[in-house]
Design an enzyme around this catalytic site. Structure first.
Site, short mmCIF file in Angstrom:
data_model
loop_
_atom_site.label_atom_id
_atom_site.label_comp_id
_atom_site.label_asym_id
_atom_site.label_seq_id
_atom_site.Cartn_x
_atom_site.Cartn_y
_atom_site.Cartn_z
N HIS A 1 46.77 39.00 31.42
CA HIS A 1 46.94 37.56 31.22
C HIS A 1 45.62 36.88 30.87
O HIS A 1 45.58 35.94 30.08
CB HIS A 1 47.60 36.91 32.44
CG HIS A 1 46.70 36.57 33.57
ND1 HIS A 1 46.33 37.47 34.54
CD2 HIS A 1 46.06 35.41 33.90
CE1 HIS A 1 45.54 36.90 35.40
NE2 HIS A 1 45.35 35.63 35.05
N SER B 1 43.38 34.31 40.21
CA SER B 1 43.48 35.77 40.20
C SER B 1 42.47 36.36 39.22
O SER B 1 41.98 37.47 39.43
CB SER B 1 44.90 36.22 39.86
OG SER B 1 45.28 35.77 38.58
N GLU B 2 42.15 35.63 38.15
CA GLU B 2 41.17 36.15 37.19
C GLU B 2 40.30 35.03 36.63
O GLU B 2 40.78 33.93 36.32
CB GLU B 2 41.85 36.82 35.98
CG GLU B 2 42.80 37.93 36.33
CD GLU B 2 42.14 39.17 36.85
OE1 GLU B 2 40.92 39.34 36.60
OE2 GLU B 2 42.83 39.96 37.50
N THR B 3 39.02 35.33 36.49
CA THR B 3 38.11 34.57 35.64
C THR B 3 37.51 35.56 34.65
O THR B 3 37.04 36.63 35.05
CB THR B 3 36.99 33.90 36.46
OG1 THR B 3 37.58 32.93 37.35
CG2 THR B 3 36.00 33.20 35.55
#
Length: 257
Positions: free
Chosen positions: A71, A43-45
């Site tokens: 997060h 979902s995130e980098t």
């Protein structure tokens, strides 16, 4: 280039919300950051570069760059405290949402975020059709926040991702009062090519202000009821939301580019 994978808002791996963190000496081109993000398919980098006394932090989803991610911020602070600024108890990030401060308190990392202003909006048939359930209330900030009366409804929700694309708001946040915590929630982000965000920090910049006002209390313990699950220890202070949680390191690796 060094990359770390961290599970945020949990104290054990395979839980919480995973983020890939790249601490760099200098910026690489945006297309390359997007390709790394798509390769990770989390979902995130997040990418960070030290600039003076601060770290410039950017967050990318497989669908593009976004303005706030809790997060991945917690995960980045965890990496910095563990490997780069081991004697520090505070780090300041320069971001698209302004300066964000993360403080270390034993094994908890507390982040200071701006609260989203919530405007009450009508519950529409499109919302009901997309979620397959009828919320008691709906609010708009950056995201659409839908409130349900029963925790089971939130846990069992199976929204239609294609129909969610037609709703207002960047993400869909759904929440209900919890039996063991103040709130239970889930986060859906098909517009960012993320079906469900396991634990959404920025989502709680909508969720916490709502429950703080409704419950008339400043401190909120929130549980994100995704398959991975995660707990956030939250408090309101004026127009700021403080989100605290733990993190666990899953891996360190080298990226060859």
């Amino acid at each position: 280039m060094k990359q770390y994978i961290v599970d945020a808002f949990t104290d054990k791996i395979f839980h919480g919300n995973q983020a890939a963190i790249c601490i760099m000496d200098q910026w690489i081109i945006e297309d390359l950051m997007m390709n790394i993000t798509k390769e990770n398919n989390f979902s995130e980098t997040a990418f960070a570069v030290k600039e003076g006394e601060k770290y410039h932090l950017r967050w990318f989803t497989p669908g593009g760059e976004i303005d706030l991610c809790g997060h991945a911020t917690l995960a980045c602070a965890y990496v910095l405290f563990k490997f780069y600024i081991t004697d520090a108890n505070k780090v300041v990030f320069s971001t698209l949402s302004g300066d964000l401060i993360v403080k270390r308190n034993d094994d908890l990392l507390e982040m200071e975020f701006p609260a989203y202003k919530l405007e009450k909006v009508p519950v529409t048939q499109d919302m009901i059709d997309a979620m397959g359930a009828t919320p008691s209330e709906a609010y708009m900030g950056r995201d659409l926040l839908c409130v349900f009366d029963d925790e089971k409804t939130v846990r069992n929700l199976q929204p239609d991702m294609n129909k969610l694309l037609n709703l207002e708001g960047l993400l869909l946040q759904v929440t209900a009062p919890g039996k063991d915590t103040d709130s239970v929630s889930r986060s859906f982000a098909p517009k960012l090519n993320v079906t469900e965000d396991p634990v959404c920090g920025s989502g709680h910049c909508h969720i916490v202000p709502y429950w703080a006002k409704r419950l008339n209390k400043d401190s909120i313990v929130a549980y994100q009821a995704s398959k991975r699950g995660g707990t956030l220890y939250c408090r309101m202070d004026g127009d700021k939301v403080f989100l605290a949680g733990k993190a666990a390191l899953f891996s360190e690796c080298e990226i060859y580019i």
